[in-house]
Design a protein around this motif. Structure first.
Motif, PDB file in Angstrom:
ATOM      1  N   TYR A   1     -40.520 -57.169  39.279  1.00 31.72           N
ATOM      2  CA  TYR A   1     -39.528 -58.240  39.154  1.00 31.72           C
ATOM      3  C   TYR A   1     -38.612 -58.007  37.954  1.00 31.72           C
ATOM      4  N   LEU A   2     -39.139 -57.398  36.893  1.00 28.41           N
ATOM      5  CA  LEU A   2     -38.289 -57.014  35.772  1.00 28.41           C
ATOM      6  C   LEU A   2     -37.269 -55.977  36.224  1.00 28.41           C
ATOM      7  N   SER A   3     -37.687 -55.030  37.063  1.00 24.71           N
ATOM      8  CA  SER A   3     -36.767 -54.009  37.567  1.00 24.71           C
ATOM      9  C   SER A   3     -35.673 -54.634  38.423  1.00 24.71           C
ATOM     10  N   ILE A   4     -36.046 -55.583  39.284  1.00 21.67           N
ATOM     11  CA  ILE A   4     -35.045 -56.267  40.115  1.00 21.67           C
ATOM     12  C   ILE A   4     -34.069 -57.037  39.235  1.00 21.67           C
TER      13      ILE A   4
ATOM     14  N   CYS B   1     -47.363 -59.511  26.829  1.00 24.10           N
ATOM     15  CA  CYS B   1     -46.712 -60.325  27.863  1.00 24.10           C
ATOM     16  C   CYS B   1     -46.101 -61.583  27.263  1.00 24.10           C
ATOM     17  N   PHE B   2     -46.826 -62.226  26.355  1.00 19.05           N
ATOM     18  CA  PHE B   2     -46.282 -63.406  25.674  1.00 19.05           C
ATOM     19  C   PHE B   2     -45.003 -63.049  24.908  1.00 19.05           C
TER      20      PHE B   2
ATOM     21  N   THR C   1     -45.243 -65.225  43.053  1.00 23.18           N
ATOM     22  CA  THR C   1     -45.277 -66.632  43.450  1.00 23.18           C
ATOM     23  C   THR C   1     -44.934 -67.547  42.273  1.00 23.18           C
ATOM     24  N   VAL C   2     -45.469 -67.230  41.094  1.00 27.01           N
ATOM     25  CA  VAL C   2     -45.129 -68.008  39.899  1.00 27.01           C
ATOM     26  C   VAL C   2     -43.627 -67.905  39.610  1.00 27.01           C
ATOM     27  N   LEU C   3     -43.089 -66.711  39.719  1.00 26.19           N
ATOM     28  CA  LEU C   3     -41.667 -66.469  39.478  1.00 26.19           C
ATOM     29  C   LEU C   3     -40.793 -67.342  40.378  1.00 26.19           C
ATOM     30  N   THR C   4     -41.048 -67.280  41.686  1.00 21.75           N
ATOM     31  CA  THR C   4     -40.199 -68.021  42.615  1.00 21.75           C
ATOM     32  C   THR C   4     -40.423 -69.533  42.514  1.00 21.75           C
ATOM     33  N   SER C   5     -41.646 -69.947  42.218  1.00 27.22           N
ATOM     34  CA  SER C   5     -41.913 -71.380  42.063  1.00 27.22           C
ATOM     35  C   SER C   5     -41.126 -71.951  40.886  1.00 27.22           C
ATOM     36  N   ARG C   6     -41.067 -71.215  39.794  1.00 26.85           N
ATOM     37  CA  ARG C   6     -40.291 -71.680  38.634  1.00 26.85           C
ATOM     38  C   ARG C   6     -38.800 -71.634  38.934  1.00 26.85           C
TER      39      ARG C   6
ATOM     40  N   ASP D   1     -40.026 -65.620  32.540  1.00 26.48           N
ATOM     41  CA  ASP D   1     -40.793 -66.169  31.417  1.00 26.48           C
ATOM     42  C   ASP D   1     -42.085 -66.822  31.912  1.00 26.48           C
ATOM     43  N   ALA D   2     -41.994 -67.584  33.006  1.00 25.33           N
ATOM     44  CA  ALA D   2     -43.188 -68.239  33.547  1.00 25.33           C
ATOM     45  C   ALA D   2     -44.209 -67.220  34.024  1.00 25.33           C
ATOM     46  N   ALA D   3     -43.734 -66.167  34.703  1.00 24.40           N
ATOM     47  CA  ALA D   3     -44.652 -65.129  35.182  1.00 24.40           C
ATOM     48  C   ALA D   3     -45.294 -64.394  34.017  1.00 24.40           C
ATOM     49  N   LEU D   4     -44.518 -64.107  32.986  1.00 23.09           N
ATOM     50  CA  LEU D   4     -45.051 -63.383  31.828  1.00 23.09           C
ATOM     51  C   LEU D   4     -46.044 -64.226  31.036  1.00 23.09           C
TER      52      LEU D   4
END
Length: 499
Positions: A279-282, A337-338, A407-412, A451-454
């Motif tokens: 997702y970072l690459s995208i 990650c944080f 899933t966390v990424l898209t939910s946020r 940020d949420a995923a990380l």
């Protein structure tokens, strides 16, 4: 050739199969544009390979002990090459995902036989040297993957990340048949096909459920059915393993806190360290406008830090308890990650560098020592089983990580955008959204999702590190960690997969 030919043959296969875990990361946006792939399709391009590799690794090792390790290894290379050709020729996302899964089948046959083949050829100092070269090749494949993927994607096109496997596979098959002797495990062994099938359904059902939850919500029918099937499959796996004469995994190993701690750490490690990377690459390519090569090169701070740390750990921390190497490495990875979770609408990739370095340092502690930590937690007769199990859960952790953090990424992101737009943006569709959504909104939404995923990844990494510290206790008079000597034991004991 007689001395180092077998090592060259085995390392060629190892390099290919591990390269294909990471080489697709920077090509995902180009795949999405060329094939009309959705976010779920892209997740399965990554996870289809990792899941097949994880689900079949133990079963492939058992089959190789019976049928012949060289024979199974060569068959794996052939399947891997044929699937690579199909990947490169894929006309749609479904065909690509299916071919990637078949690639994973071949990779499982290759990976399950690498150490046993080396163990059957080399002894003493030669074995230690061979193991060192094999480990360097394994680490190098992961480091080279994103950069090579970027070069091929930006050059001849993303399909060549798969076509490049074909000539290498031909050389690997020819060299293996010429210089690698055949070897088998003890007689009377059987393959636990029922356990293999149950584990595959559990892994696939869990991952599919998480991916569907990202698209439809956690209470969606598809997600609930998938999770239910996964739970039933896990129960079946437990029942089968308890009754099987030659189980894939002796469940009595789970009575040992140290083994449980190491397995939990290994499961979390690959997902935490690498699960957000696609997702970072995208984000870098579709929002920041970076080229595939540039996006691949941004990962160099992490890979260089990992390689340097791994060398220092190997030389300076020989015999140090896994509580410090695996547990401490997971804490560093989580902290990294944080540190990356500081993105905003105006952020560039350089904001990630401090976190990348920390993740790389943590990886340098965990990656070279986690397999040995698993071996140190079991009796020598179970070292082959423990080694296979730790490799399995690492690949499974990567597959779970890509699904969960997506899933966390898209939910946020859905908090700032309609759900459909959030999925399109996460899947590389920023260009199609720009006409109707302001650029600042797109950047802010993607940054918030990352940020949420990380943060989630960081929390998992820290929790896993604490769990390792609690459960892994060094035995008196023995090291609790793994180094080359313990990995050499894995090569020695690999034929013993089952009791």
């Amino acid at each position: 050739m007689r001395t180092w030919g077998p090592l060259t043959a085995v390392c060629l296969g190892t390099f290919m199969l591990l390269l294909d875990v990471t080489i697709v990361v920077v090509a995902l946006p180009d795949m999405a544009r060329a094939l009309g792939a959705s976010l779920s399709d892209l997740q399965w391009v990554v996870d289809g390979y990792a899941l097949a590799l994880a689900a079949l690794l133990l079963g492939a090792g058992a089959a190789a002990d019976i049928l012949g390790r060289r024979r199974v290894h060569v068959a794996g290379v052939v399947v891997f090459a044929a699937a690579s050709l199909l990947c490169g020729l894929a006309s749609g996302p479904a065909a690509l995902v299916a071919a990637r899964a078949v690639q994973g089948v071949g990779a499982a046959a290759m990976f399950a036989t690498t150490l046993p083949l080396l163990g059957s050829v080399y002894r003493g100092r030669q074995r230690s040297a061979a193991l060192g070269v094999w480990g360097a090749v394994s680490g190098g494949a992961a480091a080279v993957g994103p950069v090579l993927g970027g070069l091929l994607t930006e050059g001849p096109g993303w399909r060549w990340i798969f076509f490049v496997n074909l000539p290498v596979s031909v050389v690997a098959v020819w060299l293996t048949l010429r210089v690698v002797p055949e070897s088998r495990g003890p007689r009377g062994m059987r393959v636990d096909w029922a356990g293999t099938a149950a584990f595959a359904v559990f892994a696939g059902g869990t991952t599919y459920g998480v991916v569907r939850a990202g698209a439809d919500g956690w209470t969606g029918t598809a997600a609930l059915v998938s999770f239910g099937a996964a739970v039933l499959a896990l129960l079946c796996f437990v029942l089968v393993e308890r009754r099987a004469a030659h189980p894939l995994l002796d469940l009595s190993l789970l009575r040992g806190p140290a083994f449980v701690g190491v397995m939990a750490g290994a499961l979390a490690f690959n997902g935490v360290a690498f699960g957000v990377t696609p997702y970072l690459s995208i984000w870098m390519q579709t929002l920041l406008g970076m080229s595939p090569v540039h996006a691949g090169l941004t990962l160099l701070p992490m890979t260089v830090a990992a390689m340097v740390t791994a060398v220092v750990v190997g030389r300076r921390l020989h015999g140090v308890s896994a509580r410090l190497t695996v547990g401490g490495g997971l804490l560093l990875t989580g902290a990294g990650c944080f540190c990356q979770a500081v993105l905003g609408a105006g952020s560039g990739w350089t904001a990630l560098v401090p976190g990348f370095v920390l993740v790389g340092v943590g990886t340098g502690f965990v990656a070279p020592t986690v397999a040995g930590a698993a071996l140190a937690a079991v009796e020598p007769a179970r070292s082959g089983m423990a080694g296979g199990a730790v490799n399995t859960v690492r690949q499974l952790g990567y597959a779970f990580g890509v699904a969960v953090f997506g899933t966390v990424l898209t939910s946020r992101m859905a908090g700032d955008l309609p759900r459909g737009a959030a999925h399109a943006l996460a899947g590389g569709g920023a260009a199609a959204l720009r006409g109707g959504v302001p650029e600042h909104t797109l950047r802010a939404a993607f940054a918030a999702g990352l940020d949420a995923a990380l943060v989630t990844a960081g929390g998992v990494g820290v929790a896993a590190g604490v769990l390792v510290f609690v459960l892994v206790r060094p035995a008196r008079g023995a090291a609790g960690g793994v180094t080359g000597a313990a990995a050499g034991t894995l090569m020695e004991e690999k034929p013993v997969h089952r009791p």
